[in-house]
Design an enzyme around this catalytic site. Structure first.
Site, PDB file in Angstrom:
ATOM      1  N   CYS A   1       0.840  -1.199   0.000  1.00  0.00           N
ATOM      2  CA  CYS A   1       0.000   0.000   0.000  1.00  0.00           C
ATOM      3  C   CYS A   1       0.882   1.260   0.000  1.00  0.00           C
ATOM      4  O   CYS A   1       1.831   1.364   0.785  1.00  0.00           O
ATOM      5  CB  CYS A   1      -0.911   0.004   1.227  1.00  0.00           C
ATOM      6  SG  CYS A   1      -2.013   1.445   1.289  1.00  0.00           S
TER       7      CYS A   1
ATOM      8  N   CYS B   1       0.551   4.995   6.753  1.00  0.00           N
ATOM      9  CA  CYS B   1      -0.063   4.863   8.076  1.00  0.00           C
ATOM     10  C   CYS B   1       0.920   4.195   9.052  1.00  0.00           C
ATOM     11  O   CYS B   1       1.408   3.087   8.789  1.00  0.00           O
ATOM     12  CB  CYS B   1      -1.346   4.048   7.984  1.00  0.00           C
ATOM     13  SG  CYS B   1      -2.520   4.675   6.750  1.00  0.00           S
TER      14      CYS B   1
ATOM     15  N   CYS C   1       0.432   0.472  10.281  1.00  0.00           N
ATOM     16  CA  CYS C   1       0.024  -0.584   9.355  1.00  0.00           C
ATOM     17  C   CYS C   1       1.195  -1.345   8.742  1.00  0.00           C
ATOM     18  O   CYS C   1       2.033  -0.752   8.049  1.00  0.00           O
ATOM     19  CB  CYS C   1      -0.834   0.012   8.242  1.00  0.00           C
ATOM     20  SG  CYS C   1      -1.524  -1.260   7.149  1.00  0.00           S
TER      21      CYS C   1
ATOM     22  N   CYS D   1     -16.494  -9.113   5.412  1.00  0.00           N
ATOM     23  CA  CYS D   1     -15.803  -7.864   5.117  1.00  0.00           C
ATOM     24  C   CYS D   1     -14.547  -8.161   4.303  1.00  0.00           C
ATOM     25  O   CYS D   1     -13.788  -9.075   4.645  1.00  0.00           O
ATOM     26  CB  CYS D   1     -15.424  -7.144   6.400  1.00  0.00           C
ATOM     27  SG  CYS D   1     -16.813  -6.917   7.539  1.00  0.00           S
TER      28      CYS D   1
ATOM     29  N   CYS E   1     -19.323  -6.022   3.287  1.00  0.00           N
ATOM     30  CA  CYS E   1     -18.635  -4.775   3.607  1.00  0.00           C
ATOM     31  C   CYS E   1     -17.278  -4.798   2.915  1.00  0.00           C
ATOM     32  O   CYS E   1     -16.636  -5.851   2.827  1.00  0.00           O
ATOM     33  CB  CYS E   1     -18.466  -4.649   5.124  1.00  0.00           C
ATOM     34  SG  CYS E   1     -17.549  -3.171   5.664  1.00  0.00           S
TER      35      CYS E   1
ATOM     36  N   CYS F   1     -19.366   2.339   7.905  1.00  0.00           N
ATOM     37  CA  CYS F   1     -18.638   1.678   8.990  1.00  0.00           C
ATOM     38  C   CYS F   1     -17.389   2.513   9.219  1.00  0.00           C
ATOM     39  O   CYS F   1     -16.489   2.549   8.370  1.00  0.00           O
ATOM     40  CB  CYS F   1     -18.285   0.244   8.597  1.00  0.00           C
ATOM     41  SG  CYS F   1     -17.319  -0.647   9.840  1.00  0.00           S
TER      42      CYS F   1
ATOM     43  N   ARG G   1     -18.294  -2.189  17.196  1.00  0.00           N
ATOM     44  CA  ARG G   1     -17.575  -3.420  16.864  1.00  0.00           C
ATOM     45  C   ARG G   1     -16.282  -3.520  17.665  1.00  0.00           C
ATOM     46  O   ARG G   1     -15.415  -2.656  17.570  1.00  0.00           O
ATOM     47  CB  ARG G   1     -17.288  -3.471  15.355  1.00  0.00           C
ATOM     48  CG  ARG G   1     -18.563  -3.414  14.541  1.00  0.00           C
ATOM     49  CD  ARG G   1     -18.327  -3.608  13.051  1.00  0.00           C
ATOM     50  NE  ARG G   1     -19.594  -3.478  12.331  1.00  0.00           N
ATOM     51  CZ  ARG G   1     -20.480  -4.450  12.189  1.00  0.00           C
ATOM     52  NH1 ARG G   1     -20.231  -5.657  12.684  1.00  0.00           N
ATOM     53  NH2 ARG G   1     -21.612  -4.243  11.540  1.00  0.00           N
TER      54      ARG G   1
END
Length: 319
Positions: free
Chosen positions: A57, A61, A64, A102, A134, A194, A266
């Site tokens: 990616c 972040c 991550c 998801c 999702c 979400c 959640r």
């Protein structure tokens, strides 16, 4: 339209911070009362999460391991999965008790083309199984949100991660405004939102309060709010941080329940380090969903045997 500049979050942030700082037993009681007013406390949704494209990616972040910026993590990059395999895995998740599936792709933003078309096929296949679908795919354009809606997508996950003041300490490749823009497109397309965040990244209590205040300011409020605890991964900038105390999660869940009473809260990443008793306190505080399975994208989860033991502990005892 969500626009941070037009939101006066200070009053709600003050309320959220006061709740986060309040005596735990009082906070639990108040949150449990709100929860029982709006929800069946026995209804705890089991969701399953699958990474359909892992690693590489371009976002930075700090938490991550999938970021291409964190080369010391050593995460094995995986190619995009086929729709047939994803739908097969969704069917397996349904057989194990999940009713929401998801799917996440380590993208900065969605690009039109074969892979996005494949995601649409995945969504259609999951919905045909009778499950909620999702996805979390990064930033969207309006026509892409509409295509997902047409495919039957139930929800789009796009987390704020933290409060607006602390956000720049965690992410430099995408702005808070970018996140809110995608959420606007999702809502306009008629897809449920979400949206939640992560605690334990070095943020202050005020930062947590401000994140909840932004979420509570949405109109309508998010239908789903995942609360994650940081899982520190060596090789990421936050890999040296300690795990949070479980009661910090209990406080965060309780405050979210009071401020966003009708949402599904959640209990998400990080609960693999929580005891059964810790998790039951989170359910008492207002959590009514978990991710059910051994892995969350690339992070460890509690695991099916432990989750089965958790639900057995909470079940009605036959004479």
């Amino acid at each position: 339209m969500l626009d941070l500049a037009s939101l006066d979050i200070a009053p709600l942030a003050d309320k959220a911070e006061a709740l986060l700082r309040s005596p735990l037993l009082t906070l639990l009681h108040n949150a449990a009362s709100v929860h029982r007013t709006h929800h069946d406390v026995e209804d705890i949704q089991k969701a399953s999460l699958l990474s359909v494209k892992t690693g590489g990616c371009p976002e930075d972040c700090a938490y991550c391991p999938q970021s291409a910026h964190h080369k010391e993590v050593g995460l094995q990059k995986e190619h995009f999965m086929s729709p047939d395999l994803v739908i097969e895995m969704a069917a397996q998740a349904r057989a194990m008790g999940a009713d929401r599936f998801c799917m996440g792709a380590a993208w900065r933003k969605v690009r039109d083309g074969a892979e996005f078309d494949a995601v649409l096929d995945m969504v259609r296949g999951v919905r045909q199984l009778g499950m909620e679908a999702c996805v979390t795919l990064g930033m969207l354009q309006p026509h892409q949100a509409e295509a997902l809606a047409d495919a039957g997508l139930t929800a789009y996950n796009h987390n704020l991660d933290t409060g607006p003041e602390f956000y720049g300490e965690i992410i430099g490749t995408r702005t808070y405004r970018d996140r809110l823009e995608t959420l606007n497109y999702v809502r306009a397309a008629g897809i449920t939102i979400c949206c939640g965040g992560i605690i334990g990244m070095g943020e202050s209590l005020r930062d947590r309060a401000e994140m909840l205040a932004v979420l509570a300011s949405f109109d309508p409020q998010p239908e789903s709010v995942p609360i994650n605890a940081l899982i520190p991964v060596l090789g990421t900038p936050l890999g040296h941080l300690p795990r949070i105390h479980p009661m910090e999660m209990v406080r965060m869940v309780a405050t979210a329940r009071i401020l966003i009473p009708k949402t599904r809260v959640r209990l998400s990443a990080g609960r693999d380090g929580f005891s059964v008793s810790d998790q039951i306190l989170c359910f008492m505080a207002g959590a009514n969903s978990i991710f059910y399975g051994d892995v969350l994208l690339t992070a460890p989860n509690s695991g099916l045997p432990l989750d089965d033991a958790l639900f057995e502990t909470m079940a009605h005892i036959e004479s």
